[in-house]
Design an enzyme around this catalytic site. Structure first.
Site: not given
Ligand code: ADP
Length: 187
Positions: A13, A88, A127, A133, A144
């Site tokens: 993404k 989400r 990654r 990370r 996740r």
């Molecule tokens: P990925 O999609 O690879 O898991 P992101 O960088 O999009 O990574 O998100 C990292 C973390 O940030 C998520 O695992 C969550 O803890 C938090 N996060 C991101 N977007 C949201 C959201 N819309 N609602 C709740 N938590 C979020």
């Protein structure tokens, strides 16, 4: 164009969102990036979010929604955006609808990057090595992905019912996935 880019963690993404934003001339709004900036800058929001993120949990909806609401008010997002990582949950879907309705605008499209979940686990583990990370250990990655399946995947049917969904095969070279994405956003 007001777009949402969906797909499991590791679907690519972030990479595709950046390219798509340059193509469309709209800002890339990634909730993951916004949280990480806040953590780096030691803000109150960052302090609130950090524990959830490190554990692979969602940050609570009210915290996330408020952050997105502020971001969407910035002038660069007035004429369009690509949202990456938001919404989400169904609560976040409703909050986004409210934010847009307040401005008298609507979502144009929701794009789902379709990938096999086992492919994304191996991508995420790679990654983890490249980016260090803390939320990219195997146990946290699996958590996740489970959260994605339980909480976020239902949004795909929701947006499909509203006639907003376009699915893209996201397996393959970055350039090929990009071309499929550009084709999907062509008016
Ligand atoms: P990925 O999609 O690879 O898991 P992101 O960088 O999009 O990574 O998100 C990292 C973390 O940030 C998520 O695992 C969550 O803890 C938090 N996060 C991101 N977007 C949201 C959201 N819309 N609602 C709740 N938590 C979020």
């Amino acid at each position: 164009m007001r777009l949402v880019l969906m797909g499991p963690p590791g679907a690519g993404k972030g990479t595709q969102a950046k390219v798509l934003c340059e193509h469309l001339g709209v800002p890339h709004i990634s909730t993951g990036d916004l949280f990480r900036e806040n953590i780096r800058d030691l803000t109150d929001l960052g302090r609130t979010a950090q524990g959830y993120i490190d554990a692979g949990e969602f940050v609570p909806d009210e915290v996330t929604n408020a952050m997105v609401r502020d971001r969407l008010k910035r002038p660069d997002a007035v004429n369009g955006f690509v949202l990456d990582g938001f919404p989400r949950t169904l609560t976040q879907v409703a909050a986004l609808d409210d934010m847009l309705a307040e401005s008298g605008v609507v979502l144009d499209l929701v794009i789902e990057l379709e990938v096999d979940l086992e492919v994304v686990v191996s991508r995420l583990l790679l990654r983890a090595i490249a980016e260090h990370r803390p939320d990219d250990t195997e146990a946290v990655i699996r958590h996740r992905l489970a959260l994605y399946t339980d909480q976020t995947a239902p949004l795909i049917a929701h947006y499909a019912n509203r006639g907003l969904l376009a699915g893209i095969d996201a397996i393959g070279p970055v350039d090929e996935v990009r071309d499929r994405l550009f084709a999907a956003v062509r008016p």
